[in-house]
Design an enzyme around this catalytic site. Sequence first.
Site, PDB file in Angstrom:
ATOM      1  N   GLU A 146       0.801  -1.234   0.000  1.00 31.80           N
ATOM      2  CA  GLU A 146       0.000   0.000   0.000  1.00 31.80           C
ATOM      3  C   GLU A 146       0.835   1.287   0.000  1.00 31.80           C
ATOM      4  O   GLU A 146       0.637   2.180   0.812  1.00 31.80           O
ATOM      5  CB  GLU A 146      -0.977  -0.018   1.184  1.00 31.80           C
ATOM      6  CG  GLU A 146      -1.919  -1.213   1.139  1.00 31.80           C
ATOM      7  CD  GLU A 146      -2.816  -1.326   2.362  1.00 31.80           C
ATOM      8  OE1 GLU A 146      -2.757  -0.444   3.251  1.00 31.80           O
ATOM      9  OE2 GLU A 146      -3.578  -2.309   2.445  1.00 31.80           O
ATOM     10  N   GLU A 163      -6.554 -10.419  -1.274  1.00 35.72           N
ATOM     11  CA  GLU A 163      -7.374 -10.182  -0.085  1.00 35.72           C
ATOM     12  C   GLU A 163      -8.841 -10.082  -0.506  1.00 35.72           C
ATOM     13  O   GLU A 163      -9.496  -9.067  -0.294  1.00 35.72           O
ATOM     14  CB  GLU A 163      -6.912  -8.914   0.644  1.00 35.72           C
ATOM     15  CG  GLU A 163      -5.442  -8.951   1.023  1.00 35.72           C
ATOM     16  CD  GLU A 163      -4.986  -7.718   1.797  1.00 35.72           C
ATOM     17  OE1 GLU A 163      -5.844  -6.995   2.359  1.00 35.72           O
ATOM     18  OE2 GLU A 163      -3.760  -7.482   1.855  1.00 35.72           O
TER      19      GLU A 163
END
Length: 371
Positions: free
Chosen positions: A157, A263
């Site tokens: 991220e 995810e």
Amino acid sequence: MQKKKRLLYLGLAGFCLGFMQKSEPALKDAYKKDFYVGAALNNRQISGQDAQATALIKQQFNTISPENLLKWGPVHPQPDKYNFKPADDYVAFGQQNRMFIVGHTLLWHQQTPNWVFEGENGQPASREVLLKRLEDHINTVVGRYKGKIGGWDVVNEAIDDQKGDLRKTKWVEILGEDFAAKAFEYAHKADPKAELYYNDYSLYRPEKREGVIKLVKGLQAKGIKVAAIGMQGHYGLTKPTIAQVEESIVAFSKLGVHVNFTELDIDVLPNPSRRQGADIAETFGADVKYNVYTTGLPDSVQQQLTKRYADLFALFRKHRDVIDRITLWGVTDSDSWLNDWPIKGRTSYPLLFNRQYQPKPAFRAVMQAAK
């Protein structure tokens, strides 16, 4: 006498669950010619405290990711202290069940202790000090599981949500723009055979997609191999569109890298956030209008969830030449982080197995999509 009856009942219940699970078709078998199918595990499942989930994991999946236990905070909470027991158990579980084991994550702006970025007298650490800490951490953690963990989310991220620029974090402030290159270099040195990944959410958005492409091209220009880009599949019932997801699969594959969906879950609840994925810093106070299915999921929404999973797995299978792995972020609905994000205490239904460890209609649809 009552105690004996109770023990007999519990034994029969466990036997019945085990029998049902054994007779259930397995995701890993349905997609064995296409890609790995896995789940993120929590400490209760790894330690054996949730035996029903453990049985389900063994039956259904052939790859595993650690939800939290290999993030910097849990595994390396203090400068001279490592907490390896949960991670050791996680890796041992994967080895015993012949699974592809993923490490998550080495460099992230969240769940990293403050001491990592601090120098003397409360001042920020110098570039040299922070680089040494990063190298020591990666060398110690990756080195411990060399040859056991098959792939690592090296950087997590790092791209800003809005413009696709580098996210303004302490890693960037102190190290500069080569922070990602350094992390990949250290990881490769610690285990030259491990696959190394970049992982992020909302990569269906053009701005973030372009930001990741720029980051990966920069790494490749330095001779650094990125094996795959992890697209976090924290999606809603209608957004993003299948076409938006596919555009990013195609764009990333043109870099010469593979794609993992790392995810995957589907949020069926009304969401106060901007639905841009998984920024855990974006939280909200409790509000009943965002927790509307406390007694069960209406059939109409269950059907939407089922179609959504079917459409996604059909897309994954279409691009199986560049997709290596699909990992659901949790095993059953009760395990999901979406019960507590972006609002704590919600009743969420984002996965393929319900709170009773039973397959949902979405599971059947995913199995059908494999045919």
